[in-house]
Design an enzyme around this catalytic site. Structure first.
Site, PDB file in Angstrom:
ATOM      1  CB  CYS A 156     -11.621  -5.254  21.933  1.00  0.00           C
ATOM      2  SG  CYS A 156      -9.537  -6.342  21.561  1.00  0.00           S
ATOM      3  CG  ASP A 212      -6.382  -9.392  35.427  1.00  0.00           C
ATOM      4  OD1 ASP A 212      -4.941  -8.259  34.678  1.00  0.00           O
ATOM      5  OD2 ASP A 212      -7.709  -9.716  35.215  1.00  0.00           O
ATOM      6  CE1 TYR A 243      -2.266   9.278   6.758  1.00  0.00           C
ATOM      7  CE2 TYR A 243      -3.411   7.128   6.411  1.00  0.00           C
ATOM      8  CZ  TYR A 243      -3.058   8.022   7.398  1.00  0.00           C
ATOM      9  OH  TYR A 243      -2.919   7.455   8.445  1.00  0.00           O
ATOM     10  CD  GLU A 272      -2.370   1.230   2.417  1.00  0.00           C
ATOM     11  OE1 GLU A 272      -4.041   1.603   2.677  1.00  0.00           O
ATOM     12  OE2 GLU A 272      -2.111   1.325   3.495  1.00  0.00           O
ATOM     13  NE  ARG A 327     -11.792  -4.215  13.273  1.00  0.00           N
ATOM     14  CZ  ARG A 327     -12.437  -3.940  13.843  1.00  0.00           C
ATOM     15  NH1 ARG A 327     -12.539  -3.464  15.285  1.00  0.00           N
ATOM     16  NH2 ARG A 327     -13.157  -3.279  12.881  1.00  0.00           N
ATOM     17  CB  ALA A 382      -8.951   5.265   1.697  1.00  0.00           C
ATOM     18  CG  HIS A 383      -7.861   5.805   5.782  1.00  0.00           C
ATOM     19  ND1 HIS A 383      -7.327   5.088   5.238  1.00  0.00           N
ATOM     20  CD2 HIS A 383      -9.497   5.713   6.116  1.00  0.00           C
ATOM     21  CE1 HIS A 383      -8.152   3.794   5.592  1.00  0.00           C
ATOM     22  NE2 HIS A 383      -9.221   3.713   5.339  1.00  0.00           N
ATOM     23  CB  CYS A 387      -4.393  -9.893  19.019  1.00  0.00           C
ATOM     24  SG  CYS A 387      -6.314 -10.920  18.573  1.00  0.00           S
TER      25      CYS A 387
HETATM   26  P1  ADP Z   1      -7.687 -13.135  34.612  1.00  0.00           P
HETATM   27  O1  ADP Z   1      -7.719 -12.517  33.435  1.00  0.00           O
HETATM   28  O2  ADP Z   1      -5.801 -12.341  35.428  1.00  0.00           O
HETATM   29  O3  ADP Z   1      -7.678 -14.770  33.925  1.00  0.00           O
HETATM   30  P2  ADP Z   1     -10.194 -12.994  36.429  1.00  0.00           P
HETATM   31  O4  ADP Z   1     -10.622 -12.245  37.203  1.00  0.00           O
HETATM   32  O5  ADP Z   1     -10.845 -12.572  34.647  1.00  0.00           O
HETATM   33  O6  ADP Z   1      -8.865 -12.934  36.176  1.00  0.00           O
HETATM   34  O7  ADP Z   1     -10.235 -14.760  36.773  1.00  0.00           O
HETATM   35  C1  ADP Z   1      -9.942 -15.011  37.944  1.00  0.00           C
HETATM   36  C2  ADP Z   1     -10.723 -15.952  37.995  1.00  0.00           C
HETATM   37  O8  ADP Z   1     -10.174 -16.786  38.754  1.00  0.00           O
HETATM   38  C3  ADP Z   1     -12.434 -15.862  38.760  1.00  0.00           C
HETATM   39  O9  ADP Z   1     -13.108 -16.721  37.529  1.00  0.00           O
HETATM   40  C4  ADP Z   1     -12.680 -16.425  40.190  1.00  0.00           C
HETATM   41  O10 ADP Z   1     -13.663 -16.437  40.184  1.00  0.00           O
HETATM   42  C5  ADP Z   1     -11.556 -17.673  40.261  1.00  0.00           C
HETATM   43  N1  ADP Z   1     -10.914 -17.576  41.825  1.00  0.00           N
HETATM   44  C6  ADP Z   1     -10.323 -16.393  42.416  1.00  0.00           C
HETATM   45  N2  ADP Z   1     -10.499 -17.280  43.616  1.00  0.00           N
HETATM   46  C7  ADP Z   1     -10.292 -18.514  43.226  1.00  0.00           C
HETATM   47  C8  ADP Z   1     -10.375 -19.433  44.215  1.00  0.00           C
HETATM   48  N3  ADP Z   1      -9.743 -19.460  45.681  1.00  0.00           N
HETATM   49  N4  ADP Z   1     -10.137 -21.168  44.301  1.00  0.00           N
HETATM   50  C9  ADP Z   1     -11.119 -21.263  42.200  1.00  0.00           C
HETATM   51  N5  ADP Z   1     -11.249 -20.112  41.981  1.00  0.00           N
HETATM   52  C10 ADP Z   1     -10.810 -18.620  42.048  1.00  0.00           C
HETATM   53 FE1  SF4 Z   2      -9.709  -8.939  17.068  1.00  0.00          FE
HETATM   54 FE2  SF4 Z   2      -9.310  -7.330  19.228  1.00  0.00          FE
HETATM   55 FE3  SF4 Z   2      -7.689  -9.238  18.068  1.00  0.00          FE
HETATM   56 FE4  SF4 Z   2      -7.888  -6.667  17.565  1.00  0.00          FE
HETATM   57  S1  SF4 Z   2      -7.090  -7.060  19.290  1.00  0.00           S
HETATM   58  S2  SF4 Z   2      -8.083  -8.670  16.076  1.00  0.00           S
HETATM   59  S3  SF4 Z   2      -9.374  -6.036  17.426  1.00  0.00           S
HETATM   60  S4  SF4 Z   2      -9.631  -9.682  19.331  1.00  0.00           S
END
Ligand code: ADP
Ligand code: SF4
Length: 669
Positions: A344, A635, A175, A104, A318, A172-173, A359
């Site tokens: 997303c 997390d 540019y 492109e 995507r 396009a866009h 992704c």
């Molecule tokens: P991540 O994005 O890291 O996967 P989430 O918060 O989406 O974290 O998911 C964490 C999961 O862990 C949740 O579904 C929660 O119910 C589960 N969880 C938390 N503590 C416990 C535990 N002691 N035993 C079993 N499952 C748990």
């Molecule tokens: Fe689709 Fe999200 Fe992956 Fe982009 S990051 S390709 S929007 S799932």
């Protein structure tokens, strides 16, 4: 499984000028945050798409000359012959799988500020350049237009030498070439004013590019089917006249729209096939093949649009990022295995932040070269170890699936009655229902793995974990939203945080219902604050959103959503108090403070939702770390996006019993 014959049409070859696409699956140009800076990563990633069956694979926008650079957003470049070799790597990878390679060619004109090259940007007139950048273009005179055409031809010839099959004229866009097409081009020479004059530069570029490289390369035009307007009522009159005029000149029309937030809108705002109504007239005014996009993940939608003569080639950015193997899966009757894009736009945040593409659904995206990760193949297990995963959110689920595919015996314990963690909760919020695909795809994969077992409604504690006697324990227990208001602005708890009216996003998702006037305090700045404000306002509550940032959900500028979120909240009647921090919480009201002046005022509030930051749920990890072989992921390790959790789970699975380079765990260019 054999292919469902109704999908055969998607696998028909399509003639595009002098070249033939082996099928209708067409990866349109899309940015990657890699560009000229990371050519090996790019080449390998594009090659994987071709391997997955995309019959045509294009580069991102490719600057033709130093008079246009888009730094800090990394584009490809063909400025001189030295650039040929790195793009030829992409061509070779794509050709190795029998696909066509497209490039492109791009000149940003007033769309880029040239902070790298420091050349004065060019434009049809002297006009502001870049986005909010304090520079303007130099108005192009006739010799500049001649130079531009010369540069375009030189870049096209270099593209031909690199081996490309399709060369784009990018009109396009916001540019340069489109800046000439727009009614705002009021030049008084033959390149401005009337519609014919405004289209002259595009016409000449198509004709001259065909003349220069048309013997072996198809010439495609990327073109906006509209000049803006509401999503399903766009102004298409001038673009239509232009295609009526130029329709037979190029070999392919690649149709997009004026507004990125519509063209590549998130699933919160734009449905699959969202451009259909805006561009379905294009094929009635040209006999040349037409490609367009629409976050197509459903083979039936692809089929319908081809059958109805809306498109000839199924364009995708995507969907091909989330699942580079969509064509192969359809071809092998494995449609149920398509890892569907959730819309997303995390993939777009790479380009927006000048970093390599990532992704949410596909944790291998961007890691193909530097870590050798492949979206469909994962090395077999390195031992007979067993693995217990605690927590079935995106991190735990991805780890379970990837470990299962490696052949490990995996047990997963989840506290709740369903798997999916934050995804199953957040996907209940307004506009986020497609996010559930993160869970659905993984459940579907898990169902095929007899070596992965999971237990629901199983809150496990330290002693129970020990009883499992697994060789490896993975803690994927996620994070919880803080109630005390500590976040980016507040380093200490906000006075009054422990009052009875204070809620967190977790409370909201658990079904807690506020009453009266709700204040949402957003010091998170991604989507959650805005989406909760939207939910409560739609439920009829009076809502005030307070944020220390100058706009709501400010990080979503990177996902191309910020404008739409603010527009939606304002239209719904949410009171937006930007540039304000939450100073204290009282009975029936809160005090907010201007982040610039320190002036305060009170806002009625019977409930306050604190969307500020999260606390990892890592007690189990700390209780076990000195006793057994335990790792935390997602997390629980470090709260982040769903994409970071999926990546974290995948990484754990890849690295178990594997040699990982130290100290840098990936190859560098
Ligand atoms: P991540 O994005 O890291 O996967 P989430 O918060 O989406 O974290 O998911 C964490 C999961 O862990 C949740 O579904 C929660 O119910 C589960 N969880 C938390 N503590 C416990 C535990 N002691 N035993 C079993 N499952 C748990
Ligand atoms: Fe689709 Fe999200 Fe992956 Fe982009 S990051 S390709 S929007 S799932």
């Amino acid at each position: 499984m054999p292919r469902d014959p109704r999908f055969d049409i998607l696998f028909e070859p399509v003639q595009i000028g002098p070249v033939t696409a082996p099928n209708r699956f067409y990866q349109v140009p899309h940015c990657t945050g890699m560009g000229y800076r990371r050519p090996k990563s790019l080449a390998t990633m594009r090659g994987v798409k071709a391997e997955g069956g995309w019959g045509t694979v294009c580069t991102e926008y490719c600057s033709i000359h130093p008079s246009s650079d888009d730094e800090p957003f990394p584009s490809a470049s063909l400025w001189d012959d030295e650039d040929i070799a790195s793009l030829a790597m992409t061509v070779d990878e794509v050709h190795a799988h029998g696909a066509l390679a497209g490039v492109e060619l791009w000149h940003g004109g007033a769309g880029s500020a040239n902070f790298y090259s420091r050349e004065a940007p060019l434009g049809p007139a002297s006009q502001p350049a870049g986005v909010w950048d304090p520079v303007q273009t130099r108005a192009m005179d006739k010799s500049d237009i001649r130079d531009l055409k010369r540069w375009h031809l030189a870049a096209a010839k270099r593209a031909q030498r690199a081996g490309f099959d399709i060369v784009y004229v990018y009109a396009a866009h916001w540019y340069l070439i489109r800046q000439f097409l727009l009614p705002s081009n009021r030049r008084t020479d033959e390149y401005g004013g009337s519609l014919e004059n405004r289209a002259r530069l595009l016409r000449e570029l198509i004709e001259e590019t065909k003349e220069a490289v048309g013997d072996t390369c198809a010439v495609a035009v990327r073109f906006s089917a509209s000049n803006g307007g509401p999503d399903n009522d766009q102004d298409t009159s001038e673009p239509r006249e232009m295609i009526e005029m130029l329709g037979e000149l190029p070999d392919l029309w690649d149709i997009v729209v004026h507004d990125y937030s519509y063209e590549m809108g998130t699933s919160r705002f734009v449905p699959e096939a969202g451009l259909e109504q805006t561009m379905s007239w294009v094929k009635t005014v040209t006999s040349k093949p037409v490609v367009s996009v629409g976050r197509f993940t459903s083979p039936d939608t692809m089929l319908r649009l081809v059958r109805q003569g809306v498109i000839d080639l199924v364009g995708a950015a995507r969907p091909s990022i989330a699942d580079p193997f969509i064509p192969q899966k359809i071809s092998e009757g494995r449609e149920d295995e398509i890892r569907e894009c959730i819309g997303c736009n995390i993939c777009y945040t790479g380009d927006q932040t000048g970093t390599p593409i990532r992704c949410t659904q596909n944790p291998t995206m961007g890691e193909e070269w530097r870590k050798g990760w492949h979206p469909e193949f994962i090395p077999p297990k390195g031992s007979d170890s067993t693995v217990l995963i605690v927590g079935g959110g995106p991190a735990g689920l991805e780890a379970a699936v990837a470990l299962g595919k490696r052949g490990y015996d995996v047990m997963l314990a989840e506290a709740r009655r369903e798997l999916g963690g934050r995804v199953s909760l957040e996907s209940q919020l307004p506009g986020l229902n497609q996010w559930a695909r993160v869970t659905e795809w993984r459940l579907n994969q898990m169902a095929k793995l007899s070596n992965v077992e999971y237990y629901l409604e199983s809150v496990v504690d330290e002693e129970q974990i020990l009883e499992f006697s697994a060789d490896h324990v993975v803690i994927a227990t996620g994070a919880t939203w803080r109630r005390d208001g500590i976040g980016r602005w507040h380093e200490d708890p906000i006075p009054g945080w422990d009052g009875s009216g204070v809620m967190t996003p977790d409370d909201v998702m658990a079904g807690m219902v506020p009453s009266g006037h709700v204040v949402v305090y957003d010091d998170d700045h991604y989507y959650i604050g805005g989406v909760i404000a939207e939910k409560f306002r739609k439920e009829g509550l009076d809502v005030t959103l307070v944020t220390p940032a100058n706009e709501v959900s400010t990080w979503t500028t990177h996902t191309e959503e910020q404008y739409r979120i603010q527009q939606r909240l304002l239209s719904l009647g949410v009171d937006l108090q930007t540039g304000m921090s939450l100073a204290s919480i009282g009975e029936g009201s809160v005090t907010v403070e201007c982040v610039f002046t320190g002036r305060t005022h009170d806002v009625a509030a019977s409930n306050v939702v604190m969307a500020t930051s999260r606390k990892p749920q890592d007690d189990l990890y700390h209780a076990l770390v000195d006793r057994i072989n335990v790792t935390r992921i997602g997390d629980c390790l470090a709260p982040g996006t769903i994409a970071t959790s999926v990546y974290s789970g995948h990484r754990y699975a890849r690295e178990l019993d594997a040699d990982v380079p130290v100290p840098v765990p990936f190859r560098r260019e």
